[in-house]
Enzyme design. Sequence first.
Site, PDB file in Angstrom:
ATOM      1  N   ASP A  58      -7.390  10.476  -2.908  1.00 51.43           N
ATOM      2  CA  ASP A  58      -8.329   9.807  -3.812  1.00 51.43           C
ATOM      3  C   ASP A  58      -9.725  10.374  -3.605  1.00 51.43           C
ATOM      4  O   ASP A  58     -10.226  10.420  -2.486  1.00 51.43           O
ATOM      5  CB  ASP A  58      -8.342   8.305  -3.507  1.00 51.43           C
ATOM      6  CG  ASP A  58      -9.338   7.558  -4.389  1.00 51.43           C
ATOM      7  OD1 ASP A  58      -8.909   7.030  -5.431  1.00 51.43           O
ATOM      8  OD2 ASP A  58     -10.537   7.513  -4.040  1.00 51.43           O
TER       9      ASP A  58
ATOM     10  N   TYR B 135     -18.810  11.687  -5.060  1.00 54.70           N
ATOM     11  CA  TYR B 135     -18.767  11.901  -3.602  1.00 54.70           C
ATOM     12  C   TYR B 135     -19.342  13.270  -3.211  1.00 54.70           C
ATOM     13  O   TYR B 135     -19.632  13.517  -2.047  1.00 54.70           O
ATOM     14  CB  TYR B 135     -17.335  11.796  -3.049  1.00 54.70           C
ATOM     15  CG  TYR B 135     -16.630  10.486  -3.290  1.00 54.70           C
ATOM     16  CD1 TYR B 135     -17.323   9.346  -3.711  1.00 54.70           C
ATOM     17  CD2 TYR B 135     -15.247  10.381  -3.101  1.00 54.70           C
ATOM     18  CE1 TYR B 135     -16.655   8.145  -3.940  1.00 54.70           C
ATOM     19  CE2 TYR B 135     -14.575   9.179  -3.321  1.00 54.70           C
ATOM     20  CZ  TYR B 135     -15.284   8.078  -3.740  1.00 54.70           C
ATOM     21  OH  TYR B 135     -14.615   6.897  -3.963  1.00 54.70           O
TER      22      TYR B 135
ATOM     23  N   LYS C 297     -12.654  10.192 -10.322  1.00 53.84           N
ATOM     24  CA  LYS C 297     -13.385   9.160 -11.064  1.00 53.84           C
ATOM     25  C   LYS C 297     -14.567   9.780 -11.808  1.00 53.84           C
ATOM     26  O   LYS C 297     -15.210  10.699 -11.288  1.00 53.84           O
ATOM     27  CB  LYS C 297     -13.903   8.084 -10.098  1.00 53.84           C
ATOM     28  CG  LYS C 297     -12.830   7.575  -9.142  1.00 53.84           C
ATOM     29  CD  LYS C 297     -13.321   6.586  -8.116  1.00 53.84           C
ATOM     30  CE  LYS C 297     -12.261   6.360  -7.046  1.00 53.84           C
ATOM     31  NZ  LYS C 297     -12.313   7.327  -5.967  1.00 53.84           N
TER      32      LYS C 297
ATOM     33  N   HIS D 299     -15.583   4.973 -12.592  1.00 52.75           N
ATOM     34  CA  HIS D 299     -15.985   4.648 -11.222  1.00 52.75           C
ATOM     35  C   HIS D 299     -16.657   3.268 -11.124  1.00 52.75           C
ATOM     36  O   HIS D 299     -16.361   2.479 -10.226  1.00 52.75           O
ATOM     37  CB  HIS D 299     -16.934   5.747 -10.713  1.00 52.75           C
ATOM     38  CG  HIS D 299     -16.972   5.867  -9.232  1.00 52.75           C
ATOM     39  ND1 HIS D 299     -17.192   7.051  -8.572  1.00 52.75           N
ATOM     40  CD2 HIS D 299     -16.822   4.951  -8.257  1.00 52.75           C
ATOM     41  CE1 HIS D 299     -17.172   6.852  -7.260  1.00 52.75           C
ATOM     42  NE2 HIS D 299     -16.955   5.589  -7.048  1.00 52.75           N
TER      43      HIS D 299
END
Length: 319
Positions: free
Chosen positions: A54, A59, A87, A120
């Site tokens: 994931d 990020y 996401k 997200h």
Amino acid sequence: MASAKAMAQEKQDHFVLKSGHTIPAVGLGTWRAGSDTAHSVQTAITEAGYRHVDTAAEYGIEKEVGKGLKAAMETGISRKDLFVTSKIWCTNLVPDRVRPALENTLKDLQLDYIDLYLIHWPFRLKDGAHKPPEAGEVLEFDMESVWKEMENLVKDGLVKDIGVCNYTVAKLNRLLRSANVTPAVCQMEMHPGWKNDKIFEACKKNGIHVTAYSPLGSSEKNLAHDPVVDKVAKKLNKTPGQVLIKWALQRGTSVIPKSSKDERIKENIQVFGWEIPEEDFQVLCSIKDEKRVLTGEELFVNKTHGPYKSASDIWDHEN
């Protein structure tokens, strides 16, 4: 003799989504994964047996995740046996940015498709928004039009399933009113310190699978150090982390623990072939002081100008 339920549970290393695709029960979370991300991803897949990774554009590590996936596949693991989630970030929540955002993610991950693409957070931010946002940096989010574009990604084979994260019951109901493709997955913070029952029940009612993130709580409230969890772990001769991950699985959710330590990555997936007895499961369910760890406040709240002036506003005052 083990009960039929217990035997079924022991084999439960995946869940079936509404679309008929399967999602592995335990995945590697990569939020704040750090500089060893490629190594962690490769280790998780090739040494620990993970098949679910994931990640997310926000990020800032998708290139590293891509390197890890590539290295794992070079050892002979087939792409079709892996399940990759990413996401779309809040700045891209306008219809004409959905496909370019995914194409970017695919390029960084070095993949032709991903298995699951999630919204997200259900808020749109201006490019370069501050944390917390300044006046005018939280914009109108046309959820229905963005979702239509997400549906087109499925139609075009770039994504197998689509879903949401950090939704409230009100936002989920709004989406369901217009969606042609129901979200396959809703990913939420969930652990015995925040069971998040309202959205969990709403998802069950609509046949939407739930993935639990932050299964151990967080550094501010680390449930691995909770005396109740510790007691159950000692009784079962497991680590507190394993007990918390197993709790999530027995609740019927998949779970994405994160770690950059090889030993911990391996330990976190040793959650099959045993069960938390019902009485201990209930004890874990009754941990008090329930509160959300990830409120979203620093991302979306402007106490003076709004539109969200508190964490309660973000969560539609549901909790």
